[in-house]
Design an enzyme around this catalytic site. Structure first.
Site, PDB file in Angstrom:
ATOM      1  N   GLY A  33       0.760  -1.240   0.000  1.00 33.87           N
ATOM      2  CA  GLY A  33       0.000   0.000   0.000  1.00 33.87           C
ATOM      3  C   GLY A  33       0.786   1.284   0.000  1.00 33.87           C
ATOM      4  N   THR A  65      -1.972  -9.430   4.047  1.00 33.35           N
ATOM      5  CA  THR A  65      -0.775 -10.123   4.545  1.00 33.35           C
ATOM      6  C   THR A  65      -1.119 -11.402   5.293  1.00 33.35           C
ATOM      7  OG1 THR A  65      -0.794  -8.839   6.592  1.00 33.35           O
ATOM      8  CG2 THR A  65       0.499  -7.956   4.753  1.00 33.35           C
ATOM      9  N   LYS A 136       8.144 -14.303  17.427  1.00 28.67           N
ATOM     10  CA  LYS A 136       8.226 -15.689  17.889  1.00 28.67           C
ATOM     11  C   LYS A 136       9.445 -16.384  17.294  1.00 28.67           C
ATOM     12  CE  LYS A 136       5.794 -20.106  18.064  1.00 28.67           C
ATOM     13  NZ  LYS A 136       4.510 -20.815  17.938  1.00 28.67           N
ATOM     14  N   ARG A 213      15.882   8.818  39.270  1.00 25.31           N
ATOM     15  CA  ARG A 213      17.129   8.463  39.958  1.00 25.31           C
ATOM     16  C   ARG A 213      16.859   7.444  41.062  1.00 25.31           C
ATOM     17  NH1 ARG A 213      20.051  12.159  42.762  1.00 25.31           N
ATOM     18  NH2 ARG A 213      18.301  13.572  43.059  1.00 25.31           N
ATOM     19  N   HIS A 275       3.904  16.414  52.218  1.00 25.04           N
ATOM     20  CA  HIS A 275       3.776  14.978  52.467  1.00 25.04           C
ATOM     21  C   HIS A 275       2.342  14.489  52.291  1.00 25.04           C
ATOM     22  CE1 HIS A 275       7.879  15.172  53.649  1.00 25.04           C
ATOM     23  NE2 HIS A 275       7.656  15.821  54.779  1.00 25.04           N
ATOM     24  N   ASN A 419      -6.857   9.250  60.276  1.00 23.97           N
ATOM     25  CA  ASN A 419      -7.978  10.029  60.781  1.00 23.97           C
ATOM     26  C   ASN A 419      -7.705  11.520  60.585  1.00 23.97           C
ATOM     27  OD1 ASN A 419      -9.711   7.969  61.963  1.00 23.97           O
ATOM     28  ND2 ASN A 419      -8.085   7.639  63.445  1.00 23.97           N
ATOM     29  N   ARG A 439      -8.908   9.377  66.595  1.00 23.50           N
ATOM     30  CA  ARG A 439      -9.433  10.667  66.147  1.00 23.50           C
ATOM     31  C   ARG A 439      -9.227  11.780  67.177  1.00 23.50           C
ATOM     32  NH1 ARG A 439     -11.745  11.635  61.607  1.00 23.50           N
ATOM     33  NH2 ARG A 439     -11.748   9.414  61.193  1.00 23.50           N
TER      34      ARG A 439
END
Length: 515
Positions: A33, A65, A136, A213, A275, A419, A439
Site C-alpha cells: 500500500g 498479509t 516468535k 534516579r 507529604h 484520621n 481521632r
C-alpha cells in the site's frame, strides 16, 4: 540466497533512509500500500505483497498479509529441515526482516469526535500478526516496530551481515510489549463502549515518561509512567518552566495538590501541601490574598512544600512566594514578570504550568493502588455533594457565617489523611490533624495548631466521631460548629454532648477517608 525484508508502516518516519540502506546491502524489499508508494517514489525497488502471495489485496485492504506465503516465510525454523522442505515445496520464500508499525488506533480514539466506525477500522489485524510471527521466530528473524531502532539494525547488518541474537531478542521483547499495549487500548475501548464495569481481566498500559534516579527512598528504584491516552490535567502533562527534574515524592505530592484544588474552582485559591497533606488553603477575591491566607495557615509547614494556585501568578504574588523555600509551584500560567521574579537565584525551584481548563476530564480516571500480588481499583472521591442534603442534628442551627465556614471546611478535609481533622474559618485553614491512629489525637493536633485563632472557627472530620470525648475536646477549645459524616452507633452521644455545650453540628452523610 538474497535476503528479504517485509516493510509495512503507518508511521513512515525514517523508513525511506532505512530501506535505502537495505537496498545497498542487497536486500529484496516486499511492501504494501502506502509504504510501497512512498518507497517507489523515493526510487527504492519493491516487490508488491500480492506478487508474493499470488492473491490480491481485498476488502479495502483488510486482507493482504494474512497468507501462508507471508507467515510461512516468517515462522519457518531455519534449524529444522522439515520446515525448510515445507517452505520449498509450497513455494514460500523465507523473510528475514520485518518492519511494521500499526494502524493509529490510539491517535484515532484520542480524537474528541471519533466515531465507533472509525475506531473499528483502525484496529490493525495483519500488522500485529506479522509482528508476533516474526518475534516468535526471533532466532532467525529480525523484527522492528520502532523507528528509533532502524540505525541499530543497519549498523549490525553493515558490520556483520546479520543482527546478533541478543539484538533480535531485545527487539522481539519490544514487539510483544508493543502489541500487548496496542491490544490493551483496544480492550479498554470496547470495555467502555459496552459499559462493562467489572471486567474479568483488567488490561492497563502505560508509557515511560521519565526514568527516575530513585523512588520514595534512595534504595528504591523507580520510574514514572504516563497513561497511554494522556490526561491533560495531570502532572505528566504539565510543562516544566524551571528547576530540577521532578522526583518520585515530588510527583506524588504534586498529584495530590492538583487533586485538592479541583474542588475550589469558584474562587481564587491557593493550596499548600506537605507529604500528601494540605498544610494551608486560602481563598479570596484575588490570588495574592489567597496566597496570604494559605501561607498564614501554617508558615512553618509550608517550608519545603508544594504550592498550587488556580489563577495566573502575577508579580505581586511572586514577590511574596520568592523568599520562601518551596519545592514546586503549579499554576495555569505566570506573567513574564512573575516568572522572572520566581526564577531569580532559584535555579532548583520546580515551576510547572498546567491546563486547569481540563480539570473536569480528570475526574473519571480510576485510582489504581498496588498491593502485594494485586491491584485495588476504585473511582476517585469526586462525588457531587449538595449542602441542601446535609442535616443539622443539634438544637442550635449554624449562622450564615458558620454555614459558609463549614462548607469551606468540608471541601478542605477531603484530602487530609485519615484520621483527619481540619479547622478553618470561611477563607483559610487554621489547623490540620492528619493521619493519627485515633481521632481524638487528630483533634488535639489541629486545635494546638489553630490556637489563638479559634474565634469563629469551625471543625471538619473526615469520618464520624466514635466517642463523645472528641466533642468535649472541641467544645473546650471554644469551637462552636462541627461538620462530619455521621453514621456511628454512638452518634446520639456526640449529638447530646454538642447540645450540652451549645454547639451546632451538621451530618453530611458522606465519608472522605484518605488512607
Amino acid at each position: 540466497m538474497t535476503k528479504k525484508a517485509l516493510i509495512s508502516v503507518s508511521d513512515k518516519t525514517g523508513i525511506v533512509a532505512f530501506a535505502q540502506e537495505l537496498e545497498k546491502l542487497g536486500w529484496d524489499i516486499i511492501s504494501t500500500g502506502g509504504t510501497k508508494a512512498a518507497l517507489d517514489t523515493a526510487g527504492v525497488a519493491t516487490i508488491a505483497i500480492d506478487d508474493v502471495t499470488g492473491f490480491p489485496e481485498m476488502m479495502d485492504g483488510r486482507v493482504k498479509t494474512l497468507h501462508p506465503k507471508i507467515h510461512g516465510g516468517l515462522l519457518a525454523r531455519r534449524d529444522l529441515d522439515s520446515h525448510l522442505e515445507a517452505a520449498k515445496s509450497h513455494g514460500i520464500d523465507l523473510i528475514d526482516l520485518v518492519v511494521v508499525n500499526l494502524y493509529p488506533f490510539k491517535e484515532t480514539i484520542a480524537k474528541p469526535d471519533v466515531t465507533y466506525a472509525d475506531a473499528v477500522e483502525n484496529i490493525d489485524i495483519g500488522g500485529p500478526s506479522m509482528l508476533r510471527s516474526a518475534a516468535k521466530n526471533h532466532a532467525s528473524v529480525t523484527v522492528v516496530v520502532d523507528p528509533a531502532d532502524y540505525q541499530i539494525v543497519v549498523d549490525e547488518l553493515q558490520a556483520a551481515g546479520a543482527t546478533s541474537l541478543a539484538t533480535r531478542k531485545r527487539l522481539a521483547a519490544k514487539v510483544f510489549r508493543h502489541t500487548a499495549a496496542y491490544d490493551a487500548l483496544i480492550a479498554d475501548y470496547f470495555t467502555n463502549q459496552v459499559g462493562e464495569e467489572k471486567p474479568e481481566k483488567l488490561t492497563l498500559t502505560y508509557e515511560l515518561k521519565q526514568p527516575m534516579r530513585y523512588g520514595e527512598n534512595p534504595q528504591q528504584h523507580a520510574d514514572f509512567y504516563q497513561t497511554a491516552l494522556p490526561l491533560a490535567y495531570s502532572i505528566a502533562a504539565s510543562k516544566q518552566l524551571n528547576g530540577k527534574e521532578l522526583s518520585f515524592n515530588n510527583i506524588r505530592d504534586a498529584d495530590a495538590a492538583i487533586q485538592i484544588i479541583r474542588d475550589f474552582q469558584d474562587r481564587p485559591t491557593v493550596v499548600a501541601l506537605k507529604h500528601m497533606n494540605p498544610c494551608g488553603i486560602g481563598q479570596a477575591e484575588d490570588i495574592e490574598t489567597a496566597w496570604d491566607y494559605a501561607y498564614a495557615s501554617d508558615p512553618v509547614s509550608i517550608f519545603g512544600g508544594i504550592v498550587v494556585l488556580n489563577r495566573e501568578v502575577d508579580a505581586a504574588t511572586a514577590e511574596k512566594m520568592h523568599p520562601i523555600f518551596l519545592e514546586i509551584i503549579i499554576a495555569p500560567s505566570y506573567t513574564p514578570e512573575a516568572l522572572e521574579i520566581l526564577t531569580n537565584k532559584k535555579k532548583n525551584l520546580r515551576i510547572l504550568e498546567l491546563d486547569f481548563s481540563q480539570q473536569a476530564d480528570s475526574t473519571t480516571e480510576k485510582e489504581v493502588t498496588g498491593v502485594l500480588g494485586g491491584l485495588l481499583v476504585q473511582d476517585q472521591d469526586v462525588v457531587a455533594e449538595d449542602s441542601s442534603d446535609w442535616q443539622v442534628v443539634t438544637k442550635r442551627t449554624p449562622s450564615l457565617e458558620e454555614q459558609t465556614a463549614l462548607a469551606f471546611a468540608w471541601k478542605s478535609i477531603k484530602y487530609v489523611k485519615s484520621n483527619g481533622i481540619i479547622i478553618t474559618d470561611d477563607h483559610m485553614v487554621l489547623g490540620v490533624g492528619p493521619g493519627q491512629t485515633n481521632r481524638v489525637a487528630s483533634v488535639k493536633i489541629a486545635i494546638d495548631q489553630a490556637k489563638d485563632r479559634l474565634d469563629g472557627a469551625v471543625l471538619a472530620s473526615d469520618a464520624f466521631f466514635p466517642f463523645a470525648d472528641n466533642i468535649e475536646e472541641i467544645a473546650a477549645a471554644g469551637i462552636k460548629a462541627i461538620i462530619q459524616p455521621g453514621g456511628s452507633v454512638r452518634d446520639q452521644e456526640s449529638i447530646d454532648m454538642a447540645d450540652k455545650h451549645g454547639l451546632t453540628m451538621i451530618f453530611t452523610g458522606v465519608r472522605h477517608f484518605r488512607h
